[in-house]
Design a protein around this motif. Sequence first.
Motif, short mmCIF file in Angstrom:
data_model
loop_
_atom_site.label_atom_id
_atom_site.label_comp_id
_atom_site.label_asym_id
_atom_site.label_seq_id
_atom_site.Cartn_x
_atom_site.Cartn_y
_atom_site.Cartn_z
N ILE A 89 0.84 -1.20 0.00
CA ILE A 89 0.00 0.00 0.00
C ILE A 89 0.88 1.25 0.00
O ILE A 89 0.56 2.25 -0.67
N GLN A 90 1.98 1.20 0.74
CA GLN A 90 2.89 2.33 0.74
C GLN A 90 3.45 2.58 -0.65
O GLN A 90 3.55 3.73 -1.10
N ARG A 91 3.81 1.48 -1.32
CA ARG A 91 4.31 1.63 -2.70
C ARG A 91 3.22 2.21 -3.61
O ARG A 91 3.49 3.08 -4.45
N GLU A 92 1.97 1.71 -3.43
CA GLU A 92 0.87 2.25 -4.23
C GLU A 92 0.64 3.73 -3.93
O GLU A 92 0.42 4.54 -4.84
N ASN A 93 0.69 4.08 -2.65
CA ASN A 93 0.52 5.49 -2.29
C ASN A 93 1.61 6.36 -2.89
O ASN A 93 1.35 7.47 -3.37
N GLU A 94 2.83 5.87 -2.83
CA GLU A 94 3.93 6.62 -3.42
C GLU A 94 3.74 6.79 -4.93
O GLU A 94 3.98 7.87 -5.49
N ALA A 95 3.30 5.67 -5.58
CA ALA A 95 3.08 5.75 -7.03
C ALA A 95 1.95 6.74 -7.34
O ALA A 95 2.06 7.58 -8.26
N ASN A 96 0.83 6.65 -6.58
CA ASN A 96 -0.29 7.57 -6.81
C ASN A 96 0.12 9.02 -6.52
O ASN A 96 -0.26 9.94 -7.25
N ALA A 97 0.88 9.21 -5.45
CA ALA A 97 1.33 10.57 -5.13
C ALA A 97 2.23 11.11 -6.24
O ALA A 97 2.15 12.30 -6.60
N ALA A 98 3.07 10.23 -6.78
CA ALA A 98 3.94 10.68 -7.89
C ALA A 98 3.11 11.06 -9.11
O ALA A 98 3.39 12.06 -9.80
N LEU A 99 2.04 10.27 -9.40
CA LEU A 99 1.19 10.58 -10.54
C LEU A 99 0.43 11.89 -10.32
O LEU A 99 0.28 12.71 -11.25
N VAL A 100 -0.05 12.09 -9.09
CA VAL A 100 -0.74 13.34 -8.79
C VAL A 100 0.21 14.52 -8.94
O VAL A 100 -0.14 15.58 -9.51
N THR A 101 1.41 14.37 -8.42
CA THR A 101 2.43 15.44 -8.55
C THR A 101 2.72 15.71 -10.02
O THR A 101 2.87 16.88 -10.44
N HIS A 102 2.79 14.61 -10.79
CA HIS A 102 3.05 14.78 -12.24
C HIS A 102 1.91 15.55 -12.90
O HIS A 102 2.13 16.45 -13.72
N THR A 103 0.66 15.21 -12.54
CA THR A 103 -0.49 15.91 -13.13
C THR A 103 -0.47 17.39 -12.77
O THR A 103 -0.73 18.27 -13.62
N LEU A 104 -0.16 17.68 -11.51
CA LEU A 104 -0.09 19.08 -11.08
C LEU A 104 1.02 19.82 -11.83
O LEU A 104 0.87 21.01 -12.18
N ALA A 105 2.15 19.12 -12.06
CA ALA A 105 3.24 19.76 -12.81
C ALA A 105 2.81 20.06 -14.23
O ALA A 105 3.14 21.12 -14.80
N VAL A 106 2.05 19.12 -14.87
CA VAL A 106 1.56 19.35 -16.24
C VAL A 106 0.60 20.54 -16.25
O VAL A 106 0.66 21.41 -17.16
N GLU A 107 -0.29 20.58 -15.26
CA GLU A 107 -1.23 21.69 -15.19
C GLU A 107 -0.49 23.02 -15.00
O GLU A 107 -0.87 24.05 -15.62
N ALA A 108 0.55 23.01 -14.17
CA ALA A 108 1.32 24.24 -13.98
C ALA A 108 1.99 24.68 -15.28
O ALA A 108 2.01 25.88 -15.63
N SER A 109 2.55 23.72 -16.00
CA SER A 109 3.20 24.06 -17.27
C SER A 109 2.19 24.57 -18.28
O SER A 109 2.46 25.53 -19.04
N LEU A 110 1.01 23.93 -18.32
CA LEU A 110 -0.04 24.40 -19.24
C LEU A 110 -0.47 25.82 -18.87
O LEU A 110 -0.70 26.68 -19.76
#
Length: 521
Positions: free
Chosen positions: A61-82
Amino acid sequence: MAGYSELPDRGADERVEDGGRMKDNNIASLGGDTRASRVIIAMLGLGFAALLVAAGAVFWIQRENEANAALVTHTLAVEASLGGFASASERMETARRGLLLTGNLEFAGIVEDTQKVAKERASELAALIEDNPKQKARVARLRAMLEAYSRHYQKTIRLTGAPRAAMLADFSNDTGVTHVREMRAIVQTMLDEELALLREREARQKQTQRLFLVTLIVTGALILLVAGVTLRLVRRNLADLRESRMELHALNLGLEQLVDARTAELQRANSEIQRFAYIVSHDLRSPLVNVMGFTAELEAARKAIAAYVEKSDRDGWAAPDATARLAIDEDLPEAIGFIRSSTQKMDRLINAILQLSRQGRRTLAPEELDLTAMANEIGGSLHHRIEETGTRFTVEPLPTIVNDRVAVEQILSNLVENALKYLKPGIPGVIDVKGRTSLGRVMIEVTDNGRGVDPRDHDRIFDLFRRSGTQDQPGEGIGLAHARALAYRLGGFIEVASALGEGSTFTLTLPSEWRGENEDA
């Protein structure tokens, strides 16, 4: 002491019956304890397995949380760049309009700067959405539109006169405005998709958190269940142990009383046997003295008769016939010699019995003994015999013990003297005395290279008046019997390891510290 095996065992049947019941109870208790222990071990194993499963689930679950958090961070970074790209494109278009309307060259610098920012944001977007083919195609379209806008901008700032007036008159349909609108639409489309991905990833993250919470609850409940069952079993097991301990304590009290009673019986029997041996040997001595006295008188009479016969021969009297002369000269001396030899042997045996009886009644006095010094003193007392036989006598450092000096010295003296007595003829003797300590007991070994003892006679040589091998040495067969009896009184025993022609090793085992509590038992 030898009469212990003949004592009647009072209450033996009752003790056997009680012992059988006690054994059955102990077996049943042991079986219950074994089953309880197995259940406890199984429950502990289940709890440990639950902890392992929980640890594995937490890790996953920790690995899944880390993966999900990384994806969320990635999405926020894309939104910031857009957002950065959209802001730059809007400022770029606003500065171009200001330049066209006012002719102020400061707007030209703003256009150049915002174009650079827009290109940088486009490059960031290209790197961020590399794994998304749809977004990747849209970024490529944005870059193409940005390049087209830059070309159109260079073209429009060079227009003059009527073309410039026509462009400004129909500015809302200008190609640059169209490019900006299309870029704005692409950016919005990309933002909508990233928002959808963000909602999906947030939902997955919440689901993972719920799964983590459920796992923790189930694992905690299982651990609590295991702990409760284990605690109940342990408490019940402890209660059974306390009950068994109380029963064992009661049995020990009864056993101690039984042992005390048995010990008292053995002590009384031992005293009776010693008194009997003393009385028997004392009473036997009286007729033996008479026999020896009459034997002496017979010998004197025989000598008188023999002198008379010799005188008759010298004086020419009528001599006895041949039969009478043979009886006088040969039969009577031979018979008297046999009687004297037998009485002397019987006298030695009676003396031996008396000595054993006296030793059995002697009070033992424990004291600290230097066994090395004692063994060397024994060797010194036998120095003449050792030198005469060419024997090498060595004593290794021996432990110090607490025991009766006279008894221990008698045992060691007997063992060393036997080793000297039964050396192999023509071969230099070797006698080694060494010792060791183990678990509160001292083992003293007397090893020789003598004749050895047939393994069939290992027990026999410790019996009273019994000997092994060729009887070419003086002795009555009481030394080893006496030594073993003394060893028993001192809380130890004697063993022999030997074979014919290969020497012998007699091992005396004694307690390191003996206080003489039950010397007669």
